[in-house]
Scaffold this motif. Structure first.
Motif, PDB file in Angstrom:
ATOM      1  N   LEU A  39      -1.860   6.519   0.701  1.00 53.06           N
ATOM      2  CA  LEU A  39      -3.089   5.738   0.815  1.00 53.06           C
ATOM      3  C   LEU A  39      -3.142   5.030   2.167  1.00 53.06           C
ATOM      4  O   LEU A  39      -4.201   4.962   2.805  1.00 53.06           O
ATOM      5  CB  LEU A  39      -3.179   4.726  -0.321  1.00 53.06           C
ATOM      6  CG  LEU A  39      -4.361   3.743  -0.288  1.00 53.06           C
ATOM      7  CD1 LEU A  39      -5.689   4.489  -0.259  1.00 53.06           C
ATOM      8  CD2 LEU A  39      -4.299   2.792  -1.489  1.00 53.06           C
ATOM      9  N   ARG A  40      -2.009   4.518   2.625  1.00 51.34           N
ATOM     10  CA  ARG A  40      -1.963   3.853   3.925  1.00 51.34           C
ATOM     11  C   ARG A  40      -2.339   4.841   5.031  1.00 51.34           C
ATOM     12  O   ARG A  40      -3.156   4.530   5.915  1.00 51.34           O
ATOM     13  CB  ARG A  40      -0.573   3.286   4.179  1.00 51.34           C
ATOM     14  CG  ARG A  40      -0.494   2.441   5.463  1.00 51.34           C
ATOM     15  CD  ARG A  40       0.934   2.003   5.767  1.00 51.34           C
ATOM     16  NE  ARG A  40       1.559   1.270   4.695  1.00 51.34           N
ATOM     17  CZ  ARG A  40       1.370  -0.025   4.465  1.00 51.34           C
ATOM     18  NH1 ARG A  40       0.540  -0.712   5.233  1.00 51.34           N
ATOM     19  NH2 ARG A  40       1.999  -0.634   3.470  1.00 51.34           N
ATOM     20  N   VAL A  49      -4.872  -0.398  -3.520  1.00 51.53           N
ATOM     21  CA  VAL A  49      -6.290  -0.159  -3.248  1.00 51.53           C
ATOM     22  C   VAL A  49      -6.991  -1.464  -2.913  1.00 51.53           C
ATOM     23  O   VAL A  49      -7.822  -1.528  -2.006  1.00 51.53           O
ATOM     24  CB  VAL A  49      -6.968   0.532  -4.449  1.00 51.53           C
ATOM     25  CG1 VAL A  49      -8.470   0.653  -4.227  1.00 51.53           C
ATOM     26  CG2 VAL A  49      -6.365   1.914  -4.683  1.00 51.53           C
ATOM     27  N   VAL A  75       0.850  -1.196   0.000  1.00 50.11           N
ATOM     28  CA  VAL A  75       0.000   0.000   0.000  1.00 50.11           C
ATOM     29  C   VAL A  75       0.886   1.246   0.000  1.00 50.11           C
ATOM     30  O   VAL A  75       1.735   1.393   0.892  1.00 50.11           O
ATOM     31  CB  VAL A  75      -0.928   0.021   1.228  1.00 50.11           C
ATOM     32  CG1 VAL A  75      -1.821   1.256   1.206  1.00 50.11           C
ATOM     33  CG2 VAL A  75      -1.780  -1.247   1.275  1.00 50.11           C
ATOM     34  N   THR A 130     -12.482   5.463   1.404  1.00 52.31           N
ATOM     35  CA  THR A 130     -11.115   5.864   1.052  1.00 52.31           C
ATOM     36  C   THR A 130     -10.628   5.102  -0.176  1.00 52.31           C
ATOM     37  O   THR A 130     -10.036   5.680  -1.094  1.00 52.31           O
ATOM     38  CB  THR A 130     -10.167   5.613   2.237  1.00 52.31           C
ATOM     39  OG1 THR A 130     -10.593   6.397   3.356  1.00 52.31           O
ATOM     40  CG2 THR A 130      -8.733   5.979   1.881  1.00 52.31           C
ATOM     41  N   ALA A 131     -10.899   3.805  -0.203  1.00 44.49           N
ATOM     42  CA  ALA A 131     -10.520   3.003  -1.366  1.00 44.49           C
ATOM     43  C   ALA A 131     -11.274   3.460  -2.610  1.00 44.49           C
ATOM     44  O   ALA A 131     -10.705   3.533  -3.708  1.00 44.49           O
ATOM     45  CB  ALA A 131     -10.784   1.528  -1.098  1.00 44.49           C
ATOM     46  N   VAL A 147      -5.270  10.917  -0.774  1.00 46.47           N
ATOM     47  CA  VAL A 147      -5.349   9.934  -1.865  1.00 46.47           C
ATOM     48  C   VAL A 147      -5.424  10.571  -3.244  1.00 46.47           C
ATOM     49  O   VAL A 147      -5.174   9.895  -4.237  1.00 46.47           O
ATOM     50  CB  VAL A 147      -6.545   8.972  -1.670  1.00 46.47           C
ATOM     51  CG1 VAL A 147      -6.414   8.202  -0.370  1.00 46.47           C
ATOM     52  CG2 VAL A 147      -7.873   9.711  -1.730  1.00 46.47           C
ATOM     53  N   ALA A 181      -9.761   6.700  -3.830  1.00 45.78           N
ATOM     54  CA  ALA A 181      -8.423   6.514  -4.401  1.00 45.78           C
ATOM     55  C   ALA A 181      -8.472   5.849  -5.773  1.00 45.78           C
ATOM     56  O   ALA A 181      -7.613   6.094  -6.621  1.00 45.78           O
ATOM     57  CB  ALA A 181      -7.570   5.674  -3.449  1.00 45.78           C
ATOM     58  N   SER A 182      -9.483   4.998  -5.997  1.00 47.93           N
ATOM     59  CA  SER A 182      -9.520   4.202  -7.226  1.00 47.93           C
ATOM     60  C   SER A 182     -10.273   4.874  -8.364  1.00 47.93           C
ATOM     61  O   SER A 182     -10.273   4.359  -9.487  1.00 47.93           O
ATOM     62  CB  SER A 182     -10.149   2.840  -6.948  1.00 47.93           C
ATOM     63  OG  SER A 182     -11.498   2.993  -6.520  1.00 47.93           O
ATOM     64  N   ALA A 215      -6.100   5.591   4.876  1.00 48.35           N
ATOM     65  CA  ALA A 215      -6.949   4.484   5.315  1.00 48.35           C
ATOM     66  C   ALA A 215      -6.885   4.298   6.828  1.00 48.35           C
ATOM     67  O   ALA A 215      -7.917   4.111   7.488  1.00 48.35           O
ATOM     68  CB  ALA A 215      -6.535   3.200   4.599  1.00 48.35           C
TER      69      ALA A 215
END
Length: 299
Positions: free
Chosen positions: A91-92, A209, A87, A248-249, A153, A252-253, A95
């Motif tokens: 992003l880490r 992600v 990760v 969050t994922a 992110v 980010a995606s 999250a």
């Protein structure tokens, strides 16, 4: 090849990617179970600050359940997200911060919440009159958590302030959307899993992600047996944290601003709809949803 690369694989390593996703889910599950066991041991000790009655609530059957599932989820998910390989650092951080922040504001509302204001509209009306309810504190707090996670992110060269704001709305609205489902045993976890399923199964999902999604959902699924058996419930702490991690994922995606805006709009629409529509009544009136909602639950 490093450990992260060997586990999570590259874009063409389908088997390694699948192994990595399962490893992330297992890590989340182990961390959540450990956190839940530790929480139950902690409240079993003497002392007013650890009074088990503080964490007990009465469910829809009129039976006592514990709220410890929520803090256990938030702590377990955060611990897993902090160490799961593959990760990226921003992003880490987003999250982990989403799990801890949303979980903390959820705990505050669980333990200190007042029931004289209901729904987003009730708390916002109180804020407009200068009254800060516990729900208002949670709205502001999770809103801030979402904006911070969104800024972390969406750091690409094409991302502007608008993208960061849309990402923040996505995180905060996802936290609230999952919490809206936490009215019956297992419903919030099932709903989150169902909503995340298309992304979880997408072969093009990046390793980082994917690890966030699988670790966050794995932690929730590990606590599902107690939830379905009506011995524990997520409460605001767990439901908000679960939604924030998956949000969050999702932020980010998103591959474009349009995709990000679409996710923010859908999740916001869910919140607005909840002010007018009872999701419990909608589920009860739709046989497929009713069957899924009751799956695994006590008769």
């Amino acid at each position: 090849m490093g450990f992260a690369a060997s586990v999570f694989g590259s874009a063409d390593g389908g088997a390694r990617r699948a192994t990595g996703r399962l490893a992330a889910a297992a890590l989340g599950a182990v961390a959540a179970r450990a956190a839940f066991s530790a929480a139950r041991r902690a409240v079993a000790t003497d002392g007013p600050a650890r009074d088990p009655k503080m964490w007990n609530r009465v469910n829809h059957r009129g039976e006592p359940v514990t709220l410890l599932e929520g803090p256990a989820y938030a702590a377990g998910a955060a611990a897993a997200l902090a160490v799961v390989p593959g990760v990226p650092a921003p992003l880490r951080a987003a999250a982990v911060g989403a799990a801890v922040g949303a979980g903390a504001f959820g705990v505050y509302d669980d333990l200190r919440g007042n029931a004289d204001r209901r729904g987003m509209r009730g708390h916002l009306k109180a804020l407009a009159k200068g009254e800060l309810t516990t729900g208002g504190v949670k709205i502001l707090g999770i809103g801030g958590v979402g904006l911070l996670a969104g800024a972390l992110v969406r750091r690409g060269p094409q991302d502007t302030l608008v993208d960061k704001l849309l990402a923040g709305v996505t995180v905060a609205a996802a936290a609230n959307a999952v919490n809206l489902l936490d009215l019956r045993p297992g419903r919030a976890i099932k709903g989150a899993a169902f909503a995340a399923a298309p992304a979880l199964l997408r072969s093009s999902e990046t390793a980082g992600v994917g690890a966030v999604r699988w670790a966050g959902l794995g932690a929730a699924l590990a606590l599902l047996p107690e939830d379905l058996d009506e011995r524990a419930m997520l409460g605001d702490a767990g439901a908000n944290a679960l939604g924030a991690v998956l949000g969050t994922a999702a932020a980010a995606s998103a591959s474009s601003r349009a995709a990000l805006a679409g996710r923010a709009a859908v999740l916001t629409a869910v919140t607005l709809a909840s002010e007018k529509v009872s999701f419990t009544k909608v589920i009860a009136g739709c046989p497929p949803l009713r069957a899924l909602d009751g799956l695994g639950r006590r008769a």
